[in-house]
Enzyme design. Structure first.
Site, mmCIF file in Angstrom:
data_model
loop_
_atom_site.group_PDB
_atom_site.id
_atom_site.type_symbol
_atom_site.label_atom_id
_atom_site.label_comp_id
_atom_site.label_asym_id
_atom_site.label_seq_id
_atom_site.Cartn_x
_atom_site.Cartn_y
_atom_site.Cartn_z
ATOM 1 N N GLY A 51 0.768 -1.143 0.042
ATOM 2 C CA GLY A 51 0.187 -0.014 -0.078
ATOM 3 C C GLY A 51 0.885 1.301 0.054
ATOM 4 O O GLY A 51 1.977 1.055 0.403
ATOM 5 N N CYS A 52 0.338 2.510 -0.391
ATOM 6 C CA CYS A 52 0.811 3.884 -0.305
ATOM 7 C C CYS A 52 -0.203 4.554 -0.137
ATOM 8 O O CYS A 52 -0.987 4.186 0.653
ATOM 9 C CB CYS A 52 1.507 4.100 -1.693
ATOM 10 S SG CYS A 52 0.290 4.182 -2.987
ATOM 11 N N GLN A 53 0.048 5.887 -0.434
ATOM 12 C CA GLN A 53 -1.011 6.967 -0.068
ATOM 13 C C GLN A 53 -2.267 6.519 -0.798
ATOM 14 O O GLN A 53 -3.478 7.096 -0.258
ATOM 15 C CB GLN A 53 -0.439 8.342 -0.367
ATOM 16 C CG GLN A 53 -1.202 9.415 0.307
ATOM 17 C CD GLN A 53 -1.203 9.624 1.778
ATOM 18 O OE1 GLN A 53 -0.587 8.859 2.372
ATOM 19 N NE2 GLN A 53 -2.171 10.515 2.405
#
Length: 170
Positions: free
Chosen positions: A107-109
């Site tokens: 995951g990221c932003q």
């Protein structure tokens, strides 16, 4: 489950079984990326043997991240005065704390950088990698648990080793 291009019938079967939780499948030159929504990611993290790999910067991670015991923060990109640059040690750092057989949700932003990181992981031979669509923003919007307490130390572009809480290192 990561499904390589030759296993398209298996991919279609997986999509039919989990059609509500798989958002889409994107092709890359090396493999198939499976993107799942945050609700499915939360379920897998809490009920299965999955690890969460947050590929945002350390600063973003410190502001808030997925609240999960086995969260790792290894940035795939770093912010510089000239813009974002790829972490040249990303794969080396991941391999220090994960095996290619680990089940990993990336995951990221917002779900963009995690696609790039997922491509890198699949290209390096990781077998069980999901991209979390919508990223941390979608996680928060769905009211899922978050924390601002860091569990992972800092990594710089030249740092060969991630600082990992020993209780979560495999």
């Amino acid at each position: 489950m990561v499904i390589l291009a030759p296993n398209i019938p298996k991919l279609l079967s997986l999509q039919n079984q989990h059609s509500s939780s798989i958002m889409n499948t994107q092709s890359s030159s090396e493999s198939q990326i499976i993107t799942i929504d945050v609700l499915k990611a939360n379920h897998l993290l809490r009920n299965n043997n999955y690890r969460y790999l947050d590929v945002r910067t350390e600063e973003e991670f410190k502001k808030g991240h997925v609240d999960f015991d086995d969260v790792l923060n290894i940035p795939n990109m770093f912010n510089t005065p000239d813009g974002r640059v790829k972490n040249p040690n990303f794969m080396e750092q991941v391999l220090l704390v994960c095996t290619k057989d680990d089940h990993i949700i990336v995951g990221c932003q917002s779900g963009v950088r995690s696609v790039d990181a997922t491509v890198d992981l699949l290209g390096a031979g990781f077998k069980h990698v999901y991209n979390m669509g919508g990223g941390y923003l979608a996680w928060v919007q769905n009211g899922l648990p978050v924390t601002g307490d860091t569990k992972i130390g800092s990594l710089s572009p030249t740092s060969p080793l991630p600082v990992v809480n020993p209780s979560i290192q495999k």
